[in-house]
Motif scaffolding. Sequence first.
Motif, PDB file in Angstrom:
ATOM      1  N   THR A  30       0.888  -1.200  -0.049  1.00  0.00           N
ATOM      2  CA  THR A  30      -0.068   0.117   0.161  1.00  0.00           C
ATOM      3  C   THR A  30       0.822   1.051   0.109  1.00  0.00           C
ATOM      4  O   THR A  30       0.505   2.247  -0.585  1.00  0.00           O
ATOM      5  CB  THR A  30      -0.990  -0.046   1.373  1.00  0.00           C
ATOM      6  OG1 THR A  30      -0.193  -0.260   2.425  1.00  0.00           O
ATOM      7  CG2 THR A  30      -2.122  -1.089   1.031  1.00  0.00           C
ATOM      8  N   GLY A  63       0.465  -8.103   6.228  1.00  0.00           N
ATOM      9  CA  GLY A  63      -0.152  -6.920   6.937  1.00  0.00           C
ATOM     10  C   GLY A  63       1.060  -5.892   6.792  1.00  0.00           C
ATOM     11  O   GLY A  63       2.120  -6.162   6.169  1.00  0.00           O
ATOM     12  N   GLU A  64       0.706  -4.540   7.006  1.00  0.00           N
ATOM     13  CA  GLU A  64       1.597  -3.470   6.695  1.00  0.00           C
ATOM     14  C   GLU A  64       2.766  -3.452   8.014  1.00  0.00           C
ATOM     15  O   GLU A  64       2.566  -4.330   8.822  1.00  0.00           O
ATOM     16  CB  GLU A  64       0.906  -2.334   6.827  1.00  0.00           C
ATOM     17  CG  GLU A  64       0.239  -1.954   5.437  1.00  0.00           C
ATOM     18  CD  GLU A  64      -0.567  -0.944   5.600  1.00  0.00           C
ATOM     19  OE1 GLU A  64      -1.595  -0.339   6.630  1.00  0.00           O
ATOM     20  OE2 GLU A  64      -0.726   0.185   4.681  1.00  0.00           O
ATOM     21  N   SER A  66       2.276  -4.125  11.958  1.00  0.00           N
ATOM     22  CA  SER A  66       0.985  -4.842  12.352  1.00  0.00           C
ATOM     23  C   SER A  66       1.269  -5.878  13.185  1.00  0.00           C
ATOM     24  O   SER A  66       0.184  -6.315  13.851  1.00  0.00           O
ATOM     25  CB  SER A  66       0.350  -5.290  11.212  1.00  0.00           C
ATOM     26  OG  SER A  66       1.213  -6.346  10.410  1.00  0.00           O
ATOM     27  N   LYS A 102      -3.549  -6.183  11.413  1.00  0.00           N
ATOM     28  CA  LYS A 102      -3.594  -4.737  11.267  1.00  0.00           C
ATOM     29  C   LYS A 102      -3.519  -4.479  13.005  1.00  0.00           C
ATOM     30  O   LYS A 102      -4.498  -4.746  13.556  1.00  0.00           O
ATOM     31  CB  LYS A 102      -4.695  -4.173  10.660  1.00  0.00           C
ATOM     32  CG  LYS A 102      -4.583  -2.622  10.593  1.00  0.00           C
ATOM     33  CD  LYS A 102      -6.006  -2.151  10.035  1.00  0.00           C
ATOM     34  CE  LYS A 102      -5.851  -0.322   9.825  1.00  0.00           C
ATOM     35  NZ  LYS A 102      -7.275  -0.069   9.354  1.00  0.00           N
ATOM     36  N   VAL A 127      -7.589  -9.159  11.307  1.00  0.00           N
ATOM     37  CA  VAL A 127      -8.836  -8.425  10.893  1.00  0.00           C
ATOM     38  C   VAL A 127      -9.809  -9.562   9.868  1.00  0.00           C
ATOM     39  O   VAL A 127     -10.553  -9.399   9.534  1.00  0.00           O
ATOM     40  CB  VAL A 127      -8.560  -7.176   9.964  1.00  0.00           C
ATOM     41  CG1 VAL A 127      -7.846  -6.229  10.878  1.00  0.00           C
ATOM     42  CG2 VAL A 127      -7.528  -7.482   8.783  1.00  0.00           C
ATOM     43  N   THR A 146     -13.155  -7.808   4.569  1.00  0.00           N
ATOM     44  CA  THR A 146     -13.036  -6.585   5.115  1.00  0.00           C
ATOM     45  C   THR A 146     -12.595  -5.379   4.208  1.00  0.00           C
ATOM     46  O   THR A 146     -11.776  -5.754   3.293  1.00  0.00           O
ATOM     47  CB  THR A 146     -11.971  -6.762   6.278  1.00  0.00           C
ATOM     48  OG1 THR A 146     -10.766  -6.816   5.964  1.00  0.00           O
ATOM     49  CG2 THR A 146     -12.406  -7.831   7.237  1.00  0.00           C
ATOM     50  N   TYR A 196     -10.112  -3.434   4.808  1.00  0.00           N
ATOM     51  CA  TYR A 196      -8.384  -3.280   4.881  1.00  0.00           C
ATOM     52  C   TYR A 196      -8.005  -4.331   3.981  1.00  0.00           C
ATOM     53  O   TYR A 196      -7.027  -4.127   3.251  1.00  0.00           O
ATOM     54  CB  TYR A 196      -8.163  -3.585   6.353  1.00  0.00           C
ATOM     55  CG  TYR A 196      -6.603  -3.704   6.565  1.00  0.00           C
ATOM     56  CD1 TYR A 196      -5.941  -2.417   6.495  1.00  0.00           C
ATOM     57  CD2 TYR A 196      -5.807  -4.941   6.872  1.00  0.00           C
ATOM     58  CE1 TYR A 196      -4.462  -2.451   6.488  1.00  0.00           C
ATOM     59  CE2 TYR A 196      -4.475  -4.884   6.935  1.00  0.00           C
ATOM     60  CZ  TYR A 196      -3.833  -3.545   6.861  1.00  0.00           C
ATOM     61  OH  TYR A 196      -2.503  -3.591   6.966  1.00  0.00           O
ATOM     62  N   THR A 197      -8.474  -5.870   4.170  1.00  0.00           N
ATOM     63  CA  THR A 197      -7.731  -6.869   3.115  1.00  0.00           C
ATOM     64  C   THR A 197      -7.985  -6.419   1.725  1.00  0.00           C
ATOM     65  O   THR A 197      -7.297  -6.609   0.772  1.00  0.00           O
ATOM     66  CB  THR A 197      -8.772  -8.127   3.522  1.00  0.00           C
ATOM     67  OG1 THR A 197      -8.622  -8.326   4.671  1.00  0.00           O
ATOM     68  CG2 THR A 197      -8.112  -9.175   2.619  1.00  0.00           C
ATOM     69  N   ALA A 231      -8.359  -3.379   0.542  1.00  0.00           N
ATOM     70  CA  ALA A 231      -7.195  -2.307   0.183  1.00  0.00           C
ATOM     71  C   ALA A 231      -6.043  -3.113  -0.141  1.00  0.00           C
ATOM     72  O   ALA A 231      -5.125  -2.568  -0.937  1.00  0.00           O
ATOM     73  CB  ALA A 231      -7.187  -1.401   1.169  1.00  0.00           C
ATOM     74  N   LEU A 232      -5.632  -3.928   0.541  1.00  0.00           N
ATOM     75  CA  LEU A 232      -4.219  -4.560   0.465  1.00  0.00           C
ATOM     76  C   LEU A 232      -4.203  -5.232  -0.987  1.00  0.00           C
ATOM     77  O   LEU A 232      -3.284  -5.210  -1.755  1.00  0.00           O
ATOM     78  CB  LEU A 232      -4.066  -5.648   1.549  1.00  0.00           C
ATOM     79  CG  LEU A 232      -3.564  -5.182   3.012  1.00  0.00           C
ATOM     80  CD1 LEU A 232      -3.040  -6.434   3.614  1.00  0.00           C
ATOM     81  CD2 LEU A 232      -2.330  -4.497   2.596  1.00  0.00           C
TER      82      LEU A 232
END
Length: 535
Positions: free
Chosen positions: A188, A317-318, A321, A498, A503, A517, A519-520, A522-523
């Motif tokens: 990201t 994850g970023e 995380s 995260k 998540v 989700t 967030y997932t 977006a990844l």
Amino acid sequence: MALVTVQNLGISFKVKGQDIPAVQDVSFEINKGETLALVGESGSGKSITALSILQLLPYPLASHPTGSIRVEGEEVVGKPQSDMQSIRGNKISMVFQEPMTSLNPLHTIEKQINETLLVHKGMGKADAAARVRELLDLVGLEATEDRLSAYPHQLSGGQRQRVMIAMALANEPDLLIADEPTTALDVTIQAQILELLMDLQKRLGMAILLITHDLGIVRKMSKDVCVMTGGKIVEAGKTADIFEHPQHDYTKMLLAAEPKGLPVAKDNGADEVIRGDNVKVYFPIKAGLLKRTIDHVKAVDDISVSVKAGHTVGVVGESGSGKSTLGLALLRLIKSEGGILYNGRSIQKESWKALRPLRSEIQIVFQDPYSSLSPRLSVGQIIEEGLLVHQGRGDPDERRKLIGETLEEVGIPAEAQDRYPHEFSGGQRQRISIARALILKPRFIVLDEPTSALDMSVQAQIVDLLRDLQARYNLAYLFISHDLKVVRALADTVLVMKKGKVVEQGPAEQIFDNPQTLYTKALMKAAFDLATLKE
């Protein structure tokens, strides 16, 4: 007139009294407002070619036996360092590959950007302070007092890279040299940095020399590309033409080199090797004169995970995380709460002495092999350490034979055990790290970002090696990564983390093809946007 013209450039380094050629007969032009990409694997000569434009090589150890570099028609090869001051920073700036080692750890962010303005622009303190705030806003960092007074270690990788870009833009250069600006960044953050560079180029009209081994980035950003290997440009032209009709075998190899395929279907009835139940790792935040604990950083917050024999659990994850912390907790290398079971036996309360016999069965491969391999020991001695600790002295000839066999298993010649880590490439060092873990015949291995800083072709080789070793020895892997292409190629199950929490969790196919989700999603979108550029 081109902004920068490089003609028939040669670069040599003096080694033991001999001149060793590193770059030969390199030629290219960079036009105003356009982007040229220098592409190739580590050691191909990309970075030293770019450093030559700014005359930043370690002269007189480095020399230019042939060639010319002209900036707006002005020759810079052999130019006195005092005269280069007007070019560096003003006309040409550079964003280095690793911001953590490029930024001064003892100075605040404000002071480091300030320095550029004071040295090159001769600004007063008030004007410089205002300009620092403008630059931080320009690169998408809010210029709060906390941010200005922060030190590099207090920022994330993406934030540090933005600070580096702000410093490079301080004097509004005509050319920005970006040396691997997104290597080892989360997917990201990669997307954000690339969008930022393209936006700044449009607004400021500057040219960019992009140095990278990631062809997806090249296709997104550059109009022209030069492909380098062995210190030579083997193919050059328009980016679209090179990608659609590559002519040189090396270019074809680069375009084809990325982790491919999906993990082979596994036996769901396999034995559980390790399990974590509601694992928590909290780090105290202390303040005040007496350093009382006022709060906690919840690095791992109530996570449950199970890894079966022959299976791979991917943890994504970023940065920050909690991925690596989870792996260390399962190995009992850091203190945690919750249940940890190995082969059905609780090891959470076991003493270090009681755990020692199990250490040979649970191993870890670290992210950076160069810093995790001792430079003072030969490769054989590094791999031998585990044998000496867990199996005693024994017969030295048998140990040497076993070390050689294990090295050959990971694709390194047996005779290489007498060499030292600095004599190997990044991919070879990672293979040595895997051999160090493998020689003890473990059942469970934590792989912590083992491919993040490697070239695409080497990434693919390491993924194939890990697949082969898992199939041969029925190994259980916890594979930690922010590179979703590599995770998809290896993992049967995926945990998305995260801020210390899971998540989303489930079969890899479900997570990748139907994330639930935001967030997932977006990844996946960030990874997909970069990956599709390579097709």
